[in-house]
Design an enzyme around this catalytic site. Structure first.
Site, short mmCIF file in Angstrom:
data_model
loop_
_atom_site.label_atom_id
_atom_site.label_comp_id
_atom_site.label_asym_id
_atom_site.label_seq_id
_atom_site.Cartn_x
_atom_site.Cartn_y
_atom_site.Cartn_z
CG HIS A 23 -1.57 -1.22 1.55
ND1 HIS A 23 -1.13 -2.30 1.62
CD2 HIS A 23 -3.07 -1.22 0.95
CE1 HIS A 23 -2.28 -3.31 1.72
NE2 HIS A 23 -3.09 -2.72 1.49
CG HIS A 57 -3.71 0.12 4.78
ND1 HIS A 57 -4.64 0.78 5.76
CD2 HIS A 57 -3.72 1.14 4.01
CE1 HIS A 57 -5.05 1.73 5.44
NE2 HIS A 57 -4.65 2.33 4.53
CG HIS A 92 -5.89 1.66 -0.77
ND1 HIS A 92 -6.33 2.02 0.69
CD2 HIS A 92 -5.99 0.37 -0.42
CE1 HIS A 92 -6.29 1.05 1.56
NE2 HIS A 92 -6.27 -0.05 0.77
NE ARG A 102 -22.40 -15.32 39.12
CZ ARG A 102 -23.53 -14.51 39.41
NH1 ARG A 102 -23.32 -13.33 38.88
NH2 ARG A 102 -24.88 -14.80 39.94
CB SER A 104 -23.31 -9.95 36.08
OG SER A 104 -24.50 -9.25 36.20
CD GLU A 156 -20.22 -5.51 25.24
OE1 GLU A 156 -20.35 -5.00 24.23
OE2 GLU A 156 -21.21 -5.51 26.16
CG HIS A 194 -23.81 -14.74 33.42
ND1 HIS A 194 -22.85 -14.12 34.19
CD2 HIS A 194 -24.95 -14.58 34.21
CE1 HIS A 194 -23.35 -13.74 35.24
NE2 HIS A 194 -24.75 -13.84 35.12
CG HIS A 251 -28.18 -12.95 27.81
ND1 HIS A 251 -29.13 -12.42 26.73
CD2 HIS A 251 -27.89 -11.98 28.42
CE1 HIS A 251 -29.10 -11.31 26.85
NE2 HIS A 251 -28.48 -10.72 27.84
NE ARG A 259 -27.71 -15.90 37.10
CZ ARG A 259 -29.00 -16.07 37.46
NH1 ARG A 259 -29.44 -17.30 37.21
NH2 ARG A 259 -29.62 -15.43 38.26
C1 LIG Z 1 -11.63 -4.26 9.90
C2 LIG Z 1 -11.03 -4.32 8.55
N1 LIG Z 1 -11.88 -4.17 7.48
C3 LIG Z 1 -11.32 -4.11 6.28
C4 LIG Z 1 -10.05 -4.04 6.06
C5 LIG Z 1 -9.43 -3.98 4.56
N2 LIG Z 1 -9.07 -2.48 4.22
C6 LIG Z 1 -7.81 -2.25 4.44
S1 LIG Z 1 -7.49 -0.73 4.10
C7 LIG Z 1 -8.83 -0.39 4.01
C8 LIG Z 1 -9.65 0.77 3.44
C9 LIG Z 1 -9.29 1.88 4.38
O1 LIG Z 1 -9.42 3.05 4.00
P1 LIG Z 1 -8.70 4.46 4.58
O2 LIG Z 1 -8.39 3.94 5.94
O3 LIG Z 1 -9.13 5.48 4.05
O4 LIG Z 1 -7.05 4.11 3.69
P2 LIG Z 1 -6.24 4.88 2.61
O5 LIG Z 1 -7.24 4.26 1.57
O6 LIG Z 1 -6.58 6.20 3.02
O7 LIG Z 1 -5.08 4.64 2.83
C10 LIG Z 1 -9.80 -1.53 3.76
C11 LIG Z 1 -11.27 -1.70 3.61
C12 LIG Z 1 -9.10 -4.13 7.07
N3 LIG Z 1 -7.87 -4.07 7.07
N4 LIG Z 1 -9.73 -4.17 8.45
#
Ligand SMILES: Cc1ncc(C[n+]2csc(CCOP(=O)(O)OP(=O)(O)O)c2C)c(N)n1
Ligand SMILES: [Mg+2]
Length: 663
Positions: free
Chosen positions: A30, A70, A261, A352, A379, A406, A456, A468, A515
């Site tokens: 990337h 990335h 990208h 628990r 809980s 969570e 639980h 649950h 639980r």
């Molecule tokens: C949870 C998750 N969903 C999907 C992806 C796949 N993915 C990697 S980068 C990206 C797009 C991200 O866009 P942005 O943050 O704007 O990055 P840019 O293109 O500007 O570098 C996706 C969908 C991932 N890495 N993690």
């Protein structure tokens, strides 16, 4: 003192060149994000980030999280250029190849300076919240002299769009984590194209509404970036710095488009980019002056490190601080006395509750545990030992009210564990491990000591019904590598499991807790810590052994009842408590064969009993074994009625065993 702009430009272009060349060489990766954020990163790493490339594990360094994982070439370039021992230029040449620490996405255990593993969008920023929590906690414990640093995040549109972002910034805003600064790569581009395709959210307004300070800048103007960083630093709230950037900046035909990208730019575009940037060095070569300028940025951090070390050397709390940062428990830590009392006076309690009893001991003996719950404190029984809340007004507290978040809780705990100095544990209902599974997986992948208190743990929760009641959860968590799933049977096993979880420095643990009340099945003294082998023989057959009952948690006492009935009919039955399959699998063959001898099922029948899916239990009962469990969703009713309905009683199980034996 900042360098003159033309030299800063070249420093940023070094990031661009390394990124586009490494992605081209790997033929994957990337380039767009590192090229777009190169200018911002140069100001941040060159002038603001407090770090010492020669002492990357310095406890009081600023934490930097590349949430937009990335764009991993950005952090690899920054680490190399600013003088970390790794990655070397050779490592960068081998970007994304087997054995290179420059993996596709940054992995915390491959490179010093990579604080956490990122790539699953949104989680990096959420982990940074945990790091900022740990920083404030340690500051409260040890003072400004020893702990006083910032947490920086580079996040993309994706990190801000993910649902977890809402949980993470809500928590950070509420806790007023003002030393956390998020630099948003505001480039209006994601993989599918323009962000217009999928969102019209006013992100800045959302951050402001959650108590954040928001400032914008032109991400390609060094002075404007400095202005925004200064403003963020001066504000007491956590800051979002919206950096307006052009993705792939420097690639003349492709910049500003999603084409940059996640694909190599191609030889022609790279040649055109070199021309546009005025970069005539060969691939993977950094001109001497540019490298010297980058290496020169380390000086401030090195000075800061030296004066910190002076302060530490003169500090009476040094030994305790270093112990905590190393993640070692005090040598005096022990639950033996407490367990001895349990043996002497057996208790019939829910596990628990047993966990709460163990925690009262643990939190009394340790200063580093930080508990919490996603709004189920009463809980999950997670608040014990007299610990007070961690709040915006009092960062010395040790209990976090995470709210109904969570996933945010689990990710924050990862950040806390990775920051070091604290040991996080947090609870919710076991069924909601689904809500935080992405972070549990990252705990395991990152080798982070996070302890999940998941209560639980079966139909035994009763009336709340199938929404649950976990069915597939325990077994599906067992499938995650490097995660210990422990399902203790009683108060003694629960204490042993806590002790083991705390001593596992490089592995997370899920404690699956009941639980409902459970009789104490361990009533004889034992110094060996039986649970540490993952499974052990709780009861030995009296008559000739024909059956081995393998049970976990709340079904162990059911297995004992089955064994009793079988023995009454002259059929010898062992009972094995399989408290943690992962640890059992790690034992040597002779131990495993002693517990589960490799004999024809016609001779010795193996039976598993667990109030959840039977899927996978053949692993221990073999092809002709008997697997007692629940392979459908549960039902809403009092727990005893459900155990009856689903056949998890000795009266229902023993006839099935007899049938099998009589074949
Ligand atoms: C949870 C998750 N969903 C999907 C992806 C796949 N993915 C990697 S980068 C990206 C797009 C991200 O866009 P942005 O943050 O704007 O990055 P840019 O293109 O500007 O570098 C996706 C969908 C991932 N890495 N993690
Ligand atoms: Mg983007």
């Amino acid at each position: 003192m900042s360098l003159e702009t033309s030299r800063m430009v070249q420093m940023a272009n070094a990031i661009r060149a390394l990124s586009m060349d490494a992605v081209q060489a790997a033929n994957s990766g990337h380039p767009g994000m590192p090229m777009g954020m190169a200018d911002v990163a140069t100001v941040l790493w060159g002038e603001y980030l407090k770090h010492d490339p020669k002492t990357p594990d310095w406890a009081d360094r600023d934490r930097f999280v590349l949430s937009a994982g990335h764009g991993s070439m950005l952090i690899y370039a920054l680490l190399h250029l600013s003088g970390y021992d790794a990655p070397t230029i050779e490592d960068i040449r081998n970007f994304r190849q087997l054995g290179s620490p420059c993996a596709g996405h940054p992995e915390n255990f491959l490179l010093a300076g990579v604080e956490c593993t990122t790539g699953p969008l949104g989680q990096g920023l959420a982990m940074a919240v945990g790091m900022a929590i740990a920083e404030r906690k340690l500051n409260a414990d040890f003072g400004d002299d020893l702990v006083d640093h910032r947490t920086w995040v580079i996040a993309g549109d994706g990190c801000l769009m993910e649902g977890i972002n809402h949980e993470a910034i809500g928590l950070a805003g509420h806790l007023k984590l003002g030393r956390m600064n998020v630099l948003w790569d505001d480039n209006n581009i994601t993989i599918d194209g323009s962000t217009d395709l999928s969102t019209s959210e006013n992100i800045k307004a959302r951050y402001e509404a959650t108590g954040w300070h928001v400032v914008s800048c032109n991400g390609h103007d060094f002075d404007d970036i400095r202005r925004a960083l200064d403003e963020a630093g001066a504000d007491e709230r956590p800051s979002l710095i919206a950096c307006s950037t052009v993705i792939g900046k420097g690639a003349p035909n492709k910049q500003g488009t999603s084409a940059t990208h996640g694909a190599p730019l191609g030889d022609d575009e790279i040649a055109a980019a070199r021309e546009q940037l005025g970069w005539d060095a060969e691939p993977f070569e950094i001109p001497e002056q540019v490298l010297a300028d980058w290496r020169g940025t380390a000086e401030n951090g090195q000075n800061a490190y030296r004066s910190w070390l002076d302060r530490l050397s003169n500090d009476g709390r040094r030994a305790d601080f270093e112990r905590r940062m190393a993640g070692d428990l005090p040598e005096s830590f022990s639950l033996e006395e407490y367990m001895g009392k349990l043996i002497a006076e057996p208790q019939k309690v829910a596990t628990r509750k047993a966990s709460e009893m163990a925690l009262a001991q643990i939190n009394g003996q340790l200063t580093e545990t930080m508990g919490g719950s996603a709004d189920l404190t009463g809980s999950n029984n997670t608040k014990a030992g007299g610990i007070g809340p961690f709040t915006a007004d009092d960062y010395s507290g040790r209990y976090i009210y995470y709210g109904i978040r969570e996933f945010g809780m689990a990710a924050a705990m990862n950040g806390m564990a990775l920051h070091g100095g604290v040991i996080p544990y947090g609870g919710t209902f076991l069924v909601f491990t689904d809500y935080c599974r992405g972070a549990i997986r990252l705990s395991a992948l990152q080798e982070a000591r996070v302890i999940y208190v998941m209560t639980h743990d079966s139909i035994g929760l009763g009336e709340d019904g199938p929404t649950h009641q976990p069915i597939e959860h325990v077994q599906s968590l067992r499938m995650i590598p490097n995660l210990l799933v422990m399902r203790p049977a009683d108060a003694v096993e629960t204490a042993e499991c806590w002790d083991m979880a705390l001593r596992e420095k490089d592995r997370p643990t899920v404690l699956a807790l009941s639980r409902q009340n459970l009789p104490q099945v361990r009533n004889t003294p034992d110094e060996t810590g039986l649970c540490s082998k993952g499974a052990y023989r709780l009861k030995q057959a009296s008559a000739e052994r024909r059956v081995i009952l393998i049970a976990t948690g709340s079904e162990v006492h059911v297995a004992l009842e089955c064994a009793e009935q079988l023995e009454q009919q002259g059929i010898g039955a062992d009972v094995v408590s399989m408290v943690c399959t992962e640890l059992f699998d790690e034992q040597d063959e002779s131990y495993k064969a002693d517990l589960l001898p490799n004999v024809d099922p016609g001779k010795i029948l193996r039976v598993s009993i667990e109030a959840g899916t039977t899927f996978g239990w053949e692993r221990y009962t073999m092809a002709n074994g008997l697997n007692i469990g629940i392979d459908r969703f549960g039902a809403s009713a009092p727990a005893p009625d459900l155990f009856e309905k689903f056949g998890l009683t000795a009266d229902a199980i023993v006839p099935q065993i007899m049938n099998k034996l009589n074949g």
